[in-house]
Design an enzyme around this catalytic site. Structure first.
Site, PDB file in Angstrom:
ATOM      1  N   ARG A   1       0.866  -1.177   0.000  1.00  0.00           N
ATOM      2  CA  ARG A   1       0.000   0.000   0.000  1.00  0.00           C
ATOM      3  C   ARG A   1       0.899   1.223   0.000  1.00  0.00           C
ATOM      4  O   ARG A   1       1.909   1.271   0.719  1.00  0.00           O
ATOM      5  CB  ARG A   1      -0.894   0.027   1.237  1.00  0.00           C
TER       6      ARG A   1
ATOM      7  N   GLU B   1      -3.459   7.487  -4.103  1.00  0.00           N
ATOM      8  CA  GLU B   1      -3.964   6.985  -5.387  1.00  0.00           C
ATOM      9  C   GLU B   1      -5.289   7.635  -5.721  1.00  0.00           C
ATOM     10  O   GLU B   1      -6.103   7.839  -4.820  1.00  0.00           O
ATOM     11  CB  GLU B   1      -4.148   5.457  -5.309  1.00  0.00           C
TER      12      GLU B   1
ATOM     13  N   HIS C   1      -1.149   0.273  -9.862  1.00  0.00           N
ATOM     14  CA  HIS C   1      -1.760  -0.712  -8.949  1.00  0.00           C
ATOM     15  C   HIS C   1      -2.276  -1.938  -9.716  1.00  0.00           C
ATOM     16  O   HIS C   1      -3.480  -2.221  -9.740  1.00  0.00           O
ATOM     17  CB  HIS C   1      -2.888  -0.076  -8.121  1.00  0.00           C
TER      18      HIS C   1
HETATM   19  C1  GLV Z   1      -4.659  -5.414  -3.640  1.00  0.00           C
HETATM   20  O1  GLV Z   1      -4.025  -4.421  -3.564  1.00  0.00           O
HETATM   21  C2  GLV Z   1      -5.079  -6.228  -2.544  1.00  0.00           C
HETATM   22  O2  GLV Z   1      -4.878  -5.883  -1.362  1.00  0.00           O
HETATM   23  O3  GLV Z   1      -5.661  -7.282  -2.819  1.00  0.00           O
END
Ligand code: GLV
Length: 324
Positions: free
Chosen positions: A242, A271, A289
């Site tokens: 993250r 984001e 992402h």
């Molecule tokens: C994606 O970022 C997830 O946490 O599955």
């Protein structure tokens, strides 16, 4: 349940297989055409929901639960990370929360390793050079990158994805060190030939630091200016967990000033915005992402989320529950 047929609200597009599963047991609402609903609009459609399927972009908190009302039994997050969900607030209301661990492990580790190769071998930079029609010619000193063989990968968080990243690094001839809240089981350490190090030692020794810890209050800005300064000037940082685990402004400064050699980033602090300081740098590989973004993985994630909903609505234990 509000009536005999459960109401299932799905916040955004999910693969058809998962929608079909949900339609077996309930009346499914989803935005058509697909779009990100502002919170107020999502809260309106949640009224009377028995179940909700959400993605990491939706904030699931007390207001979300209260908008749904007392019939809400389960929120299935189509992601392994659940920092978007206030799990204690939902637990207080008796609402089950689920996530999607396991099914996205390889896809995410693939992107982490792909970004690592991209930044160390300057693939994005090379492609930009070609696409800009800049004249070039092969010579022995042209666009030299850094090899990975014989180098050390430092994994922060040796969970499922961290282990998959470590296995990829092993296959590329790297040695593996790791850090985290606790030691991994001895058989895991042995199979990856992974050595536990306190975080400061890992930062000081690793040639590549790859982040695989969840975002929590403890890990927010885990990689800040001080942590970056502790890394080797030849080292690379990879972040596929993250964005807020890294202080993005500090990272942009570190990359600009040569505090570290480069970075591969799939996630960003705010984001969909990316710190403008990163966009102008060649020593950073960027992806929007995409960690779990394969047809197979997204289908597996959404069907797992749907199965969690089905289980809870049937009064059975969910497959992958998140506990506070
Ligand atoms: C994606 O970022 C997830 O946490 O599955």
């Amino acid at each position: 349940m509000t009536g005999t047929t459960p109401r299932i609200v799905v916040s955004r597009w999910i693969p058809d297989d998962a929608v079909a599963l949900l339609r077996e047991v309930g009346e499914v609402w989803l935005p058509e055409p697909d779009r990100a609903l502002p919170a107020a609009e999502l809260h309106e459609v949640l009224a009377g929901a028995d179940a909700a399927v959400v993605t990491l972009s939706e904030r699931v908190d007390a207001a979300f639960a209260d908008a749904a009302g007392p019939g809400l039994k389960v929120v299935a997050n189509v992601a392994v990370g659940h920092d978007n969900v206030d799990v204690p607030a939902l637990a207080e209301r008796g609402i089950t929360v689920t996530n999607t661990p396991g099914v996205l492990t390889d896809a995410t580790a693939d992107i982490a390793f792909g970004l690592l190769l991209s930044v160390t071998r300057r693939l994005g930079e090379g492609e930009r050079l070609l696409r800009s029609r800049t004249p070039w010619s092969f010579h022995l000193g042209f666009m030299l990158g850094s090899g990975l063989q014989g180098k050390t990968l430092g994994v922060v968080g040796l969970g499922q994805i961290g282990r998959a990243m470590a296995a990829r690094a092993q296959a590329f001839g790297m040695s593996v060190v790791y850090t985290g809240r606790r030691r991994a089981p001895a058989d895991v350490e042995a199979s990856l030939d992974a050595t536990y190090l306190p975080q400061d030692e890992l930062l000081a020794t690793a040639d590549v630091v790859s982040l695989h810890c969840p975002l929590t209050t403890e890990t927010r800005h885990l990689i800040d200016a001080e942590a970056l300064a502790a890394m080797k000037p030849t080292a690379f940082l990879v972040n596929t967990t993250r964005g807020p685990v890294v202080d993005e402004a500090a990272l942009a400064a570190a990359l600009r000033e040569g505090t570290i050699a480069g970075a591969g980033l799939d996630v960003f602090e705010h984001e969909p915005d990316v710190h403008p300081g990163l966009l102008d740098l060649d020593n950073v590989a960027l992806a929007p992402h995409l960690g779990s973004a394969t047809v197979e993985t997204r289908t597996a994630m959404a069907t797992l989320a749907a199965r969690n909903v089905l289980a809870v609505l049937a009064g059975e234990p969910p497959l992958t529950e998140v506990t506070p």
